[in-house]
Design a protein around this motif. Sequence first.
Motif, PDB file in Angstrom:
ATOM      1  N   ARG A  98       0.503  -1.414  -0.182  1.00 12.04           N
ATOM      2  CA  ARG A  98      -0.261   0.518   0.239  1.00 12.04           C
ATOM      3  C   ARG A  98       0.354   0.989  -0.008  1.00 12.04           C
ATOM      4  NH1 ARG A  98      -5.001  -0.637  -2.204  1.00 12.04           N
ATOM      5  NH2 ARG A  98      -6.483  -1.964  -1.329  1.00 12.04           N
ATOM      6  N   LEU A  99       2.191   1.167   0.785  1.00 11.50           N
ATOM      7  CA  LEU A  99       2.223   1.914   0.844  1.00 11.50           C
ATOM      8  C   LEU A  99       3.575   2.259  -0.422  1.00 11.50           C
ATOM      9  CD1 LEU A  99       3.830   2.116   4.451  1.00 11.50           C
ATOM     10  CD2 LEU A  99       2.428   3.404   3.724  1.00 11.50           C
ATOM     11  N   CYS A 100       3.956   1.455  -1.218  1.00 11.11           N
ATOM     12  CA  CYS A 100       4.370   2.077  -2.768  1.00 11.11           C
ATOM     13  C   CYS A 100       3.480   1.995  -3.776  1.00 11.11           C
ATOM     14  CB  CYS A 100       4.668   0.525  -2.752  1.00 11.11           C
ATOM     15  SG  CYS A 100       6.965   0.193  -2.137  1.00 11.11           S
ATOM     16  N   GLU A 101       2.653   1.834  -3.389  1.00 15.10           N
ATOM     17  CA  GLU A 101       1.230   2.606  -4.199  1.00 15.10           C
ATOM     18  C   GLU A 101       0.966   4.321  -4.367  1.00 15.10           C
ATOM     19  OE1 GLU A 101      -2.229  -0.448  -4.056  1.00 15.10           O
ATOM     20  OE2 GLU A 101      -2.194   1.255  -2.734  1.00 15.10           O
ATOM     21  N   TRP A 102       2.202   4.839  -3.353  1.00 18.25           N
ATOM     22  CA  TRP A 102       2.343   6.119  -3.525  1.00 18.25           C
ATOM     23  C   TRP A 102       2.936   6.502  -4.304  1.00 18.25           C
ATOM     24  CZ3 TRP A 102      -0.424  10.344  -1.263  1.00 18.25           C
ATOM     25  CH2 TRP A 102      -1.542  10.210  -0.895  1.00 18.25           C
ATOM     26  N   CYS A 103       3.980   6.085  -4.957  1.00 16.95           N
ATOM     27  CA  CYS A 103       5.074   6.640  -5.761  1.00 16.95           C
ATOM     28  C   CYS A 103       4.626   7.355  -6.597  1.00 16.95           C
ATOM     29  CB  CYS A 103       6.098   5.023  -5.993  1.00 16.95           C
ATOM     30  SG  CYS A 103       6.928   5.575  -7.488  1.00 16.95           S
ATOM     31  N   GLY A 104       4.695   8.225  -7.415  1.00 17.22           N
ATOM     32  CA  GLY A 104       4.611   9.305  -8.355  1.00 17.22           C
ATOM     33  C   GLY A 104       3.538   9.617  -7.891  1.00 17.22           C
ATOM     34  N   ARG A 105       3.198  10.070  -6.575  1.00 19.65           N
ATOM     35  CA  ARG A 105       1.496  10.426  -5.940  1.00 19.65           C
ATOM     36  C   ARG A 105       1.488  11.385  -4.230  1.00 19.65           C
ATOM     37  NH1 ARG A 105      -2.391   5.032  -7.027  1.00 19.65           N
ATOM     38  NH2 ARG A 105      -1.916   4.888  -9.559  1.00 19.65           N
ATOM     39  N   ALA A 106       2.736  10.874  -3.433  1.00 23.74           N
ATOM     40  CA  ALA A 106       3.057  12.642  -3.209  1.00 23.74           C
ATOM     41  C   ALA A 106       2.287  13.338  -2.661  1.00 23.74           C
ATOM     42  CB  ALA A 106       4.319  11.593  -2.274  1.00 23.74           C
ATOM     43  N   PRO A 107       2.380  13.302  -1.588  1.00 23.81           N
ATOM     44  CA  PRO A 107       2.301  15.571  -1.631  1.00 23.81           C
ATOM     45  C   PRO A 107       3.362  16.103  -1.879  1.00 23.81           C
ATOM     46  CG  PRO A 107       2.019  14.563   0.473  1.00 23.81           C
ATOM     47  CD  PRO A 107       1.915  13.418  -0.470  1.00 23.81           C
ATOM     48  N   ALA A 108       4.871  15.441  -1.829  1.00 24.09           N
ATOM     49  CA  ALA A 108       6.071  16.723  -1.711  1.00 24.09           C
ATOM     50  C   ALA A 108       7.229  15.141  -2.304  1.00 24.09           C
ATOM     51  CB  ALA A 108       6.600  16.386  -0.481  1.00 24.09           C
ATOM     52  N   LEU A 109       8.074  15.149  -2.157  1.00 22.11           N
ATOM     53  CA  LEU A 109       9.125  14.857  -3.186  1.00 22.11           C
ATOM     54  C   LEU A 109      10.070  13.430  -2.239  1.00 22.11           C
ATOM     55  CD1 LEU A 109      10.884  13.229  -5.071  1.00 22.11           C
ATOM     56  CD2 LEU A 109      12.540  15.305  -5.011  1.00 22.11           C
ATOM     57  N   GLU A 110      10.032  14.571  -0.770  1.00 23.00           N
ATOM     58  CA  GLU A 110      10.679  14.308   0.519  1.00 23.00           C
ATOM     59  C   GLU A 110       9.534  12.831   0.671  1.00 23.00           C
ATOM     60  OE1 GLU A 110      10.490  17.599   0.004  1.00 23.00           O
ATOM     61  OE2 GLU A 110      12.510  18.070   0.106  1.00 23.00           O
ATOM     62  N   GLU A 111       8.713  13.202   1.190  1.00 15.89           N
ATOM     63  CA  GLU A 111       7.260  12.060   1.747  1.00 15.89           C
ATOM     64  C   GLU A 111       6.996  10.719   0.857  1.00 15.89           C
ATOM     65  OE1 GLU A 111       6.618  11.731   4.562  1.00 15.89           O
ATOM     66  OE2 GLU A 111       7.980  13.884   5.401  1.00 15.89           O
ATOM     67  N   GLU A 112       7.292  11.414  -0.588  1.00 13.91           N
ATOM     68  CA  GLU A 112       7.213  10.165  -1.085  1.00 13.91           C
ATOM     69  C   GLU A 112       8.517   8.977  -1.052  1.00 13.91           C
ATOM     70  OE1 GLU A 112       8.021   9.700  -6.115  1.00 13.91           O
ATOM     71  OE2 GLU A 112       6.975  10.216  -5.988  1.00 13.91           O
ATOM     72  N   LEU A 113       9.988   9.218  -0.884  1.00 11.77           N
ATOM     73  CA  LEU A 113      10.650   8.747  -0.370  1.00 11.77           C
ATOM     74  C   LEU A 113      10.252   8.199   0.634  1.00 11.77           C
ATOM     75  CD1 LEU A 113      13.607  10.692  -1.825  1.00 11.77           C
ATOM     76  CD2 LEU A 113      13.168   9.029  -2.952  1.00 11.77           C
ATOM     77  N   ALA A 114      10.235   8.925   2.041  1.00 11.39           N
ATOM     78  CA  ALA A 114       9.917   8.404   3.324  1.00 11.39           C
ATOM     79  C   ALA A 114       8.908   6.762   2.710  1.00 11.39           C
ATOM     80  CB  ALA A 114      10.448   9.602   4.180  1.00 11.39           C
ATOM     81  N   LEU A 115       8.416   7.055   2.683  1.00 14.26           N
ATOM     82  CA  LEU A 115       6.671   6.410   2.370  1.00 14.26           C
ATOM     83  C   LEU A 115       7.757   5.515   1.855  1.00 14.26           C
ATOM     84  CD1 LEU A 115       3.968   8.439   1.680  1.00 14.26           C
ATOM     85  CD2 LEU A 115       4.266   7.588   3.068  1.00 14.26           C
ATOM     86  N   LEU A 116       8.006   5.683   0.472  1.00 13.59           N
ATOM     87  CA  LEU A 116       8.789   4.048  -0.155  1.00 13.59           C
ATOM     88  C   LEU A 116       9.260   3.231   0.508  1.00 13.59           C
ATOM     89  CD1 LEU A 116       8.839   5.502  -4.087  1.00 13.59           C
ATOM     90  CD2 LEU A 116       7.118   4.115  -2.641  1.00 13.59           C
ATOM     91  N   ASN A 117      10.415   4.008   1.496  1.00 18.49           N
ATOM     92  CA  ASN A 117      11.272   3.569   1.906  1.00 18.49           C
ATOM     93  C   ASN A 117      10.870   2.481   2.879  1.00 18.49           C
ATOM     94  OD1 ASN A 117      13.983   4.582   0.713  1.00 18.49           O
ATOM     95  ND2 ASN A 117      13.727   6.287   1.585  1.00 18.49           N
ATOM     96  N   VAL A 118      10.238   2.854   4.141  1.00 16.69           N
ATOM     97  CA  VAL A 118       9.423   2.282   4.929  1.00 16.69           C
ATOM     98  C   VAL A 118       8.616   1.171   4.355  1.00 16.69           C
ATOM     99  CG1 VAL A 118       7.466   2.722   6.255  1.00 16.69           C
ATOM    100  CG2 VAL A 118       8.433   4.359   6.130  1.00 16.69           C
ATOM    101  N   GLY A 119       8.018   1.537   3.167  1.00 11.25           N
ATOM    102  CA  GLY A 119       6.769   0.162   2.419  1.00 11.25           C
ATOM    103  C   GLY A 119       8.140  -1.010   2.401  1.00 11.25           C
ATOM    104  N   LEU A 120       9.078  -0.656   1.605  1.00 12.18           N
ATOM    105  CA  LEU A 120      10.373  -1.312   1.215  1.00 12.18           C
ATOM    106  C   LEU A 120      10.909  -1.894   2.778  1.00 12.18           C
ATOM    107  CD1 LEU A 120      12.709   0.368  -1.364  1.00 12.18           C
ATOM    108  CD2 LEU A 120      10.862  -1.293  -2.129  1.00 12.18           C
TER     109      LEU A 120
END
Length: 253
Positions: free
Chosen positions: A24-46
């Motif tokens: 679910r967190l990796c679904e935010w790839c390309g959709r997060a409100p800010a680049l830093e948050e996208e990277l953070a969400l994907l890192n937690v997902g991984l």
Amino acid sequence: MNPASDLPEYLLRLGDSALIQGQRLCEWCGRAPALEEELALLNVGLDLVGQARNWLDYAAELLADGRDADHLAFRRDERAYRNLLLVEQPNGDFAVTMLKQFFYDAWHLATLEGLVSSSDPRVAGIAAKALKEVTYHLRRSSEWVERLGDGTEESRRRMLQAIPRLWRFTGELVAPHAAETRLHQAGVLAAPAQVADSWQATLHAVFARASLTPPEAPSHFYLDARQGLHSEHLGPLLAQMQALPRAYPDAVW
């Protein structure tokens, strides 16, 4: 049932929950409100996908039926998954995602803290490794709940909308279960009541700092993922996750 047969099911509970939340967190790839948050969400997902692999590896060894972690992750049908109902819910907006992450992180940390002293050395080792990552996960999601709950008028409005949307799924985080009680008696995991108390203490502390009021304890939910009874959202998610492995079951990378 006995602790020996309860343990694989419990490992699936941990592994499936981490896997689905990570997806679910990796679904935010390309959709997060800010680049830093996208990277953070994907890192937690991984992080969570890696933890899922460790739990599913051990579950596959105990099941000893020819399936490996990849098979458990990508070739089971919906009714065979044991993940928390909470994590399969759609992302929604950023407030929903972070509140869901916080609910899960608070439960996850309390669970791992109990498992690091497990009488099963494999469980204790996996938990100790995951605990370092999940401590950060909880710190991050807690800070976001506080920012959104006690931030702007708009962020607070969205957080207040997110709470009832997710709250009904939190009962399974604290409800006692017979298999977990047996595993506790065998020394494999901490008392379920201890995990529930820790989750509730974290919830109340963070909600207080966010100027939010926890709702009344949720009533029993009619679905039970421990029996393979999931919400309508898991099936479509699995269809996306499993499309490639099912289309090319013999592929190697």
